[in-house]
Write a protein that holds these residues in place. Structure first.
Motif, short mmCIF file in Angstrom:
data_model
loop_
_atom_site.label_atom_id
_atom_site.label_comp_id
_atom_site.label_asym_id
_atom_site.label_seq_id
_atom_site.Cartn_x
_atom_site.Cartn_y
_atom_site.Cartn_z
N ASP A 189 20.25 15.62 -43.01
CA ASP A 189 20.34 14.55 -44.00
C ASP A 189 19.68 13.29 -43.47
OD1 ASP A 189 21.79 16.36 -45.49
OD2 ASP A 189 23.75 15.51 -44.96
N ASN A 190 19.54 12.30 -44.36
CA ASN A 190 18.96 11.00 -44.00
C ASN A 190 20.08 9.99 -43.81
OD1 ASN A 190 16.02 11.78 -44.52
ND2 ASN A 190 16.97 12.24 -46.48
N LEU A 191 19.79 8.88 -43.13
CA LEU A 191 20.83 7.95 -42.70
C LEU A 191 20.69 6.60 -43.39
CD1 LEU A 191 23.12 7.10 -40.74
CD2 LEU A 191 21.33 6.56 -39.06
N LEU A 192 21.78 6.18 -44.04
CA LEU A 192 21.91 4.82 -44.56
C LEU A 192 22.80 4.05 -43.58
CD1 LEU A 192 22.61 5.47 -48.35
CD2 LEU A 192 20.68 4.16 -47.45
N LEU A 193 22.23 3.08 -42.88
CA LEU A 193 23.00 2.31 -41.92
C LEU A 193 23.97 1.38 -42.62
CD1 LEU A 193 20.29 1.34 -39.31
CD2 LEU A 193 22.27 2.81 -38.89
N ARG A 194 25.17 1.29 -42.10
CA ARG A 194 26.20 0.41 -42.65
C ARG A 194 26.82 -0.39 -41.52
NH1 ARG A 194 31.24 3.32 -45.21
NH2 ARG A 194 31.59 3.79 -43.01
N SER A 195 27.14 -1.65 -41.81
CA SER A 195 27.82 -2.48 -40.83
C SER A 195 29.33 -2.29 -40.93
CB SER A 195 27.48 -3.96 -41.07
OG SER A 195 26.11 -4.20 -40.81
N SER A 196 29.99 -2.50 -39.81
CA SER A 196 31.45 -2.43 -39.76
C SER A 196 32.02 -3.84 -39.89
CB SER A 196 31.91 -1.81 -38.44
OG SER A 196 33.30 -1.97 -38.27
N LYS A 197 33.00 -4.00 -40.79
CA LYS A 197 33.64 -5.30 -40.96
C LYS A 197 34.46 -5.69 -39.73
CE LYS A 197 34.03 -4.76 -45.98
NZ LYS A 197 34.97 -4.69 -47.14
N ALA A 198 34.76 -4.73 -38.88
CA ALA A 198 35.57 -5.00 -37.70
C ALA A 198 34.74 -5.57 -36.54
CB ALA A 198 36.28 -3.73 -37.23
N PHE A 201 28.23 -9.60 -35.97
CA PHE A 201 26.85 -9.23 -36.26
C PHE A 201 26.19 -8.63 -35.03
CE2 PHE A 201 22.33 -10.73 -36.49
CZ PHE A 201 21.91 -9.78 -37.41
N GLU A 202 26.39 -9.26 -33.87
CA GLU A 202 25.79 -8.75 -32.64
C GLU A 202 26.37 -7.38 -32.29
OE1 GLU A 202 25.18 -12.92 -33.09
OE2 GLU A 202 27.06 -11.78 -33.06
N GLY A 203 27.67 -7.21 -32.53
CA GLY A 203 28.29 -5.92 -32.28
C GLY A 203 27.73 -4.84 -33.19
N ASN A 204 27.48 -5.19 -34.44
CA ASN A 204 26.90 -4.22 -35.37
C ASN A 204 25.47 -3.85 -34.98
OD1 ASN A 204 28.70 -3.33 -37.53
ND2 ASN A 204 28.89 -5.49 -38.04
N GLY A 256 30.56 -9.11 -40.84
CA GLY A 256 29.78 -8.64 -39.71
C GLY A 256 28.30 -8.47 -39.96
N ASN A 257 27.77 -9.13 -41.01
CA ASN A 257 26.36 -8.98 -41.35
C ASN A 257 25.50 -10.16 -40.91
OD1 ASN A 257 26.45 -6.42 -42.83
ND2 ASN A 257 27.74 -7.55 -44.27
N GLY A 258 26.10 -11.14 -40.24
CA GLY A 258 25.35 -12.29 -39.78
C GLY A 258 25.05 -13.26 -40.92
N VAL A 259 24.24 -14.25 -40.63
CA VAL A 259 23.85 -15.23 -41.65
C VAL A 259 22.81 -14.59 -42.57
CG1 VAL A 259 22.81 -17.49 -42.06
CG2 VAL A 259 24.31 -17.14 -40.08
N PRO A 260 23.04 -14.56 -43.87
CA PRO A 260 22.08 -13.93 -44.78
C PRO A 260 20.77 -14.68 -44.82
CG PRO A 260 23.76 -15.12 -46.02
CD PRO A 260 24.20 -15.14 -44.59
#
Length: 324
Positions: A189-198, A201-204, A256-260
Motif C-alpha cells: 500500500d501507499n503511505l499518508l503521513l499523519r502527525s500525532s497530537k501527542a 512539531f519537532e517530535g513529529n 503538533g503540526n507547527g506554525v501553519p
C-alpha cells in the motif's frame, strides 16, 4: 526508491480539503467542492483529496467520498481523485470494493483509495461497531478488502465485478508510527503521513523521518508517500493570518503540526524551500484546515500558491533540506 517528481526534482502538489461548515447548505457545499476540484485541475495540480466524516461533524460533511469523487470524475479529465479516507471500520469491505471499482472506472483510473480507522468515537455506535475494538476491526476489514480487490473467491465462485484492475496498487493508509509504516510498505500500500497530537512539531518530524525510512526499506519502487501542509497565501502576512483566524493557528500548533504556512508569497516560498521533509515524499497535499475558507477564498488562495509560490520555486529547481 523511485519517486514521482517533475523535471525540477520537486514532488507533485495537490489539494486536501474538507467541507466542514455545518451551518451552510450541504448541497451547496458539495457543488462548491466539485468546483474547487475543477479549479485545481485547471491550475495543473496533480491530485485532489476529500475527507470523509459521518453525520453532522465540524471536521467534514461528506459521508460517501466515493460517490462525491465519481461526480468529480465527470467534471475533470486529468487530476487524480483521492478519498482521504474511507472509514472502512464502519463499512462492508465488499461494498467498498464495488463502489471503488465503479468510481475508478468512471474516472478512467484516477481514483486513489485511502483507508482509515476513524477519529470520531461518537460516530461508531449507530453502525454497531465498538470504538474500543476499532483497530482490530480496521485491520480485519482492510485485509478483507485487499482480498476482494485481488479477485479472491467470495463464495460460490463469486468474485468482484468488474475486476479491480490497477486499483489494488492505489490503496493508501494513514500512519505516523514507524512500525505501522513498515507494515504498510510490506503489503504494497501507499503511505499518508499523519502527525500525532501527542507530539511536538519537532517530535513529529523525527517520527515521520523514521516512518519514511521504515516504509521505503520495505516498499516497492512504485509505492508512494504523501504529506500534507497547511497553506494560505495573501498579499501580506497579516492578511493571511487574519483570513485564517488566530483560533485556527493555535489549533494547528496544539496538534503538533507547527506554525501553519499562513503568509505572503515570500514567507511561504521560504517555508517550502526549507521544509526538512519534502525531499522524501512523492506528493504534497495543500490544505487550509483548521481554517475555513469560502469557495472564492480557496480559489484565490490556490491561484496565489501556484503563481507566486510553486512556479517560482520550480523555476529555481532548488533542493529541499534533508531530514538526516
Amino acid at each position: 526508491m523511485t519517486r514521482l517528481r517533475d523535471s525540477t526534482g520537486l514532488p507533485e502538489f495537490g489539494i486536501f480539503f474538507r467541507l466542514n461548515d455545518t451551518q451552510a447548505d450541504p448541497v451547496r457545499q458539495y457543488h462548491d467542492g466539485l468546483d474547487l476540484i475543477v479549479h485545481a485541475e485547471r491550475l495543473g495540480l496533480s491530485t485532489a483529496w476529500i475527507t470523509s466524516h459521518h453525520f453532522r461533524s465540524d471536521k467534514g460533511t461528506i459521508a460517501s467520498p466515493l460517490v462525491f469523487l465519481a461526480a468529480a470524475s465527470q467534471r475533470t479529465s486529468r487530476i487524480r481523485l483521492g478519498a482521504g479516507v474511507v472509514v472502512i471500520t464502519l463499512e462492508n469491505p465488499i461494498r467498498v470494493a464495488e463502489d471503488a471499482v465503479i468510481a475508478d472506472a468512471l474516472s478512467n483510473g484516477r481514483l486513489q483509495l485511502g483507508l482509515g480507522s476513524g477519529l470520531e468515537d461518537w460516530a461508531f455506535e449507530p453502525f454497531g461497531v465498538d470504538w474500543d475494538n476499532r483497530l482490530r476491526v480496521y485491520a480485519d476489514k482492510v485485509a478483507r478488502l485487499r482480498s476482494v480487490l485481488d479477485g479472491e473467491d467470495l463464495g460460490g465462485s463469486r468474485r468482484l465485478y468488474p475486476p479491480a484492475g490497477a486499483l489494488r496498487q492505489k490503496l493508501w493508509r494513514v500512519a505516523s508510527d514507524p512500525a505501522h509504516a513498515e507494515q504498510i510498505g510490506k503489503v504494497g500500500d501507499n503511505l499518508l503521513l499523519r502527525s500525532s497530537k501527542a507530539l511536538t512539531f519537532e517530535g513529529n518530524l523525527a517520527r515521520h523521518s523514521e516512518a519514511i525510512d521504515a516504509f521505503r526499506s520495505n516498499a516497492g519502487p512504485q509505492q508512494r508517500i504523501a504529506a500534507s501542509r497547511t497553506v494560505i497565501v495573501a498579499d501580506t502576512v497579516a492578511e493571511a493570518r487574519a483570513l485564517a483566524g488566530q483560533a485556527a493557528i493555535d489549533l494547528h500548533v496544539k496538534h503538533g503540526n507547527g506554525v501553519p504556512w499562513y503568509g505572503d508569497p515570500e514567507l511561504v516560498r521560504d517555508r517550502l524551500r526549507n521544509d526538512p521533509e519534502l525531499d522524501h515524499v512523492d506528493e504534497v497535499l495543500l490544505q487550509v484546515a483548521p481554517a475555513k475558507l469560502t469557495l472564492a477564498q480557496w480559489k484565490n488562495n490556490l491561484d496565489l500558491i501556484v503563481s507566486e509560490v510553486l512556479e517560482p520555486v520550480r523555476r529555481e529547481g532548488r533542493q529541499y533540506a534533508r531530514t538526516s
